[in-house]
Motif scaffolding. Structure first.
Motif, short mmCIF file in Angstrom:
data_model
loop_
_atom_site.label_atom_id
_atom_site.label_comp_id
_atom_site.label_asym_id
_atom_site.label_seq_id
_atom_site.Cartn_x
_atom_site.Cartn_y
_atom_site.Cartn_z
N GLY A 260 -1.92 -42.02 -9.53
CA GLY A 260 -2.08 -43.30 -8.52
C GLY A 260 -2.54 -44.63 -9.40
N GLY A 261 -2.61 -44.32 -10.73
CA GLY A 261 -3.22 -45.52 -11.61
C GLY A 261 -2.14 -46.35 -11.94
N THR A 262 -2.36 -47.35 -12.75
CA THR A 262 -1.54 -48.29 -13.37
C THR A 262 -0.40 -47.71 -14.61
OG1 THR A 262 -2.62 -49.94 -12.57
CG2 THR A 262 -0.88 -50.60 -14.27
N ILE A 263 -1.25 -46.75 -15.38
CA ILE A 263 -0.84 -46.55 -16.80
C ILE A 263 -1.84 -45.39 -17.25
CG2 ILE A 263 -2.15 -47.92 -18.32
CD1 ILE A 263 0.58 -48.46 -19.78
N ARG A 264 -1.40 -44.53 -17.93
CA ARG A 264 -2.27 -43.22 -18.57
C ARG A 264 -2.46 -43.42 -20.15
NH1 ARG A 264 -0.15 -37.45 -16.84
NH2 ARG A 264 1.85 -38.19 -17.89
N ALA A 265 -3.57 -43.36 -20.49
CA ALA A 265 -3.67 -43.20 -21.88
C ALA A 265 -4.50 -42.01 -22.41
CB ALA A 265 -4.55 -44.56 -22.24
N ARG A 266 -4.18 -41.89 -23.68
CA ARG A 266 -4.87 -41.02 -24.69
C ARG A 266 -5.17 -41.83 -25.91
NH1 ARG A 266 -4.90 -38.66 -20.33
NH2 ARG A 266 -4.53 -36.67 -20.08
N TYR A 267 -6.38 -41.88 -25.89
CA TYR A 267 -6.95 -42.84 -27.12
C TYR A 267 -7.66 -42.16 -28.11
CZ TYR A 267 -10.30 -46.88 -28.48
OH TYR A 267 -10.81 -47.88 -29.21
N PHE A 268 -7.38 -42.44 -29.49
CA PHE A 268 -7.73 -41.90 -30.52
C PHE A 268 -8.84 -42.44 -31.46
CE2 PHE A 268 -4.00 -39.79 -29.28
CZ PHE A 268 -4.26 -38.35 -29.52
N MET A 269 -9.98 -41.90 -31.94
CA MET A 269 -10.90 -42.59 -32.36
C MET A 269 -11.22 -42.79 -34.05
SD MET A 269 -13.77 -41.13 -29.72
CE MET A 269 -13.34 -39.61 -30.06
N PRO A 270 -10.30 -42.61 -34.86
CA PRO A 270 -9.02 -42.48 -34.87
C PRO A 270 -8.46 -40.98 -34.93
CG PRO A 270 -9.09 -43.22 -36.80
CD PRO A 270 -10.99 -42.90 -36.17
#
Length: 362
Positions: A260-270
């Protein structure tokens, strides 16, 4: 032993010591040597220090009265590497930022007001100005409240963070390559510098659904190697030079939302996938959804009104984070972003560091 006064704090979904600059060596090499020893860097568990053995728990916030007339306090973020004896001061950290305001008030750097105190913070890593709204009923910092953020247990008092001038924080440009979309290694990417330099990638273009767990992504070594190749080339294209030894730009996988969100993310650190999402990363992702032709914009475009929606809900491995965007006319570069975080004071006292580390500073 050297005794360094500090306050160990949870800031958002991160954790680390918050320290007055005056309590650390003025010499940068000596300061960094103290921080490496303090956190126990160079060991996967940081067993000989107070670091938590993960990038999210191996962070330091250094705070001082601001030297700028535009801010109350200055905040230098230090990412202490876990397995390496190295620090990085190039990025900002929005999660640890939520601990700076309460710390500054309790240390007498800012006078508290009733019932809320606004602390103007200048991030020295990027030059970004942030207004932090701290709950201070009767002039005392309150950490207790009913606000829950995904990625942190329980509830606490809300900390409102409004980023005032985040565009081009490291490169001087919102879109450092001059384009909303580029092709690197045959993959369409968006290189954006909004609160944090990032390279945004549609997960499908790398054979991923975007719903993988951090452990699944970290364990796919061929994928991680390809991601690093793209990141390094993007860094050069963004004018950051050789980024092999830097933690920016951050690579981010984006995909259609599943909850139900706007977009999905997988964020790397890096080099590891974040178990939730960096605040600075969320601001850049949300802004990118408004940029015509960007990777993020193409993913959300089929949703009615999504490109002009000022409230962006970003799904991440730990839940969701919502970013409120305030556009200044048609100039995306002047967009202000606001998020709600929480913080908690965990420990206050002295952390001990062997005195010999000063003589080893290079």
């Amino acid at each position: 032993m050297l005794k360094i006064p500090c306050v160990l704090m949870r800031g958002g979904t991160s954790k680390g010591p918050v320290i007055l600059a005056s309590d650390l060596p003025a010499d940068i090499a000596e300061r960094d040597a103290v921080l490496l020893a303090l956190m126990g860097a160079g060991h996967e568990l940081e067993i000989d220090g107070i670091g938590g053995g993960a990038p999210q728990t191996s962070k330091v916030a250094i705070v001082s009265p601001s030297e700028s007339p535009d801010a109350d306090v200055d905040y230098l973020f230090v990412q202490v590497m876990v397995n390496e004896r190295r620090v990085d001061t190039t990025p900002n950290c929005g999660n640890m930022l939520s601990a700076v305001g309460p710390f500054a008030i309790e240390k007498g750097l800012v006078n508290a007001q009733h019932p809320v105190t606004t602390v103007r913070i200048r991030n020295l890593n990027t030059g970004t100005l942030v207004d932090a709204e701290i709950q201070t009923p009767q002039g005392d910092v309150s950490y207790e409240g009913d606000t829950h953020i995904d990625g942190a247990p329980g509830t606490a008092a809300p900390v409102g963070l409004t980023f005032l001038n985040s565009a081009g924080c490291k490169t001087g440009k919102l879109l450092p390559t001059g384009h909303a979309s580029d092709v690197i290694e045959g993959v369409a990417v968006t290189c954006i510098d909004m609160a944090m330099p990032m390279v945004l990638i549609d997960a499908a273009s790398l054979g991923k659904s975007g719903g993988e767990t951090p452990a699944e992504l970290d364990g796919d070594r061929p994928f991680m190697a390809r991601l690093e190749t793209i990141r390094r080339q993007a860094g050069a294209a963004m004018g950051l030079g050789d980024v092999s030894g830097k933690v920016i730009p951050k690579p981010v996988l984006l995909s259609k939302p599943a909850a139900g969100g706007t977009i999905r993310a997988r964020y790397f650190m890096p080099h590891n996938c974040h178990k939730s999402l960096a605040i600075t990363g969320s601001i850049g992702i949300a802004t990118a959804t408004l940029i015509e032709g960007s990777v993020a914009n193409k993913i959300v475009a089929p949703q009615p009104g999504a490109r002009n929606n000022a409230l962006t809900h970003i799904e991440h491995p730990g839940g969701k984070i919502s970013v409120s965007l305030l556009k200044q006319g048609d100039e995306i570069e002047k967009t202000r972003a606001a998020v709600i975080r929480t913080s908690r004071k965990l420990f206050e006292g002295d952390v001990c560091v062997p005195e010999y580390v000063l003589s080893e500073a290079i």
